[in-house]
Scaffold this active site. Sequence first.
Site, mmCIF file in Angstrom:
data_model
loop_
_atom_site.group_PDB
_atom_site.id
_atom_site.type_symbol
_atom_site.label_atom_id
_atom_site.label_comp_id
_atom_site.label_asym_id
_atom_site.label_seq_id
_atom_site.Cartn_x
_atom_site.Cartn_y
_atom_site.Cartn_z
ATOM 1 N N HIS A 1 -34.894 -6.710 -29.840
ATOM 2 C CA HIS A 1 -33.548 -6.677 -30.403
ATOM 3 C C HIS A 1 -33.685 -6.207 -31.852
ATOM 4 C CE1 HIS A 1 -33.473 -10.049 -27.483
ATOM 5 N NE2 HIS A 1 -32.204 -9.741 -27.265
ATOM 6 N N ASP B 1 -34.848 -8.810 -34.269
ATOM 7 C CA ASP B 1 -36.243 -9.234 -34.170
ATOM 8 C C ASP B 1 -37.133 -8.483 -35.145
ATOM 9 O OD1 ASP B 1 -35.410 -10.696 -31.916
ATOM 10 O OD2 ASP B 1 -35.899 -9.042 -30.571
#
Length: 434
Positions: free
Chosen positions: A99, A102
């Site tokens: 993501h 992240d």
Amino acid sequence: MSDFFAGIPAVTYEGPEARSDFAFRHYNPDEMVMGKRMEDQLRFAVAWWHSFAWEGGDPFGGPTFQRPWFGDTLDHARAKADAAFEMFRILNVPFYCFHDADIRPEGASFAETTANLEAMVDYLGQKQEASGKRLLWGTANLFSHRRYMAGAATNPDPDVFAYAAATIKTCMDATHKLGGANYVLWGGREGYETLLNTDLGREREQAGRMLQMVVDYKHKIGFEGTILLEPKPQEPTKHQYDYDVATVFSFLSEFGLQDEVKMNIEQGHAILAGHSFEHELALAREFGILGSIDMNRNDYQSGWDTDQFPNNIPEVALAYYEILRAGGFDTGGTNFDSKLRRQSLDPADLIAAHVAAMDVCAAGLKAAARMLEDGELEQRREDRYAGWRAPSAEAMLNGGKLEDCFAHVMETGLDPQPVSGGQERLEALVARYL
């Protein structure tokens, strides 16, 4: 290069008798399975969020992990990437997934957050070029920030919809620049807590519009990967709109997107929906929308999404059986959407968990290939429906009428008797391959 995994050797195939936690017993990347190298059949990927971003918290306690890259600066993000690519090297996995949240720190504004993402995409591009590792898929985190507490695409506030759409654009750009094979959409909070304040029709239209915008942008930028939707029935909202494969296919068909979008199917989400993993995979295969998988397992007693590493070879074998029946992966792969238990603190735990999971998948794949190549299971399935090959049965299926069936039964005195399904014998047959 990171020293987080110092002292842990590169993992290689040593065969079934190996006893080290850092050796493959079943996963041999170069072994041929149904005409492909095992690495190319499985297409393993590491999940950035669980492996490097998760801090070990749960609803009853805070973080338990102490990673040197935890922090909110680009230096922390680069240190995290260094550790990640060192882990990819040790495991010899070809892919990873992320993501946006992240891999980059949150900025004080959308512009700053986007700049941080772009800086990290450049850094990851350098890491990919140096290592040969590739991006299986990217996605946007549209569920953690408080702005998304009522959803992203399905939010009652159009400003949140616009912000989410802008974020998706940046993540699609990032995925495209890094050569990602797919782009994933998971409706983390696309659902409702109560119908008392929810307009189901409006929210469905909003979700359909967002997905159409994603597909349009894919074609505009020339992204050649696959757009994937990931079903999940509940958690974090009471009811998620992307409940399961059947629900999502209905949604895609309603908006004319069934030929543009495929599925990323997670084992744990299938269990939450009351299905087996192989059920969801088989249904997606029948619909022609099986794209990729998130491999993990749930605790069958707890009732929530525990995201544990897979350890059940029979379950995994039945999953890969359906994937092989579909012709195997195209752009998709096997992403380990799996996390350590919060008491597993050591760097070695992260490596050992992936090694064991990769072995389970390899053993399951080989069992599935044996089943399919042998052909007996498929023959028994075919034999069960043999009656439908009769001309009269085919005519009934391709244009029969109720009155014709009525006349046939009356004229022939038809009195069909049940035939054994032989389930226990089929289960015994499958067990022979494991």
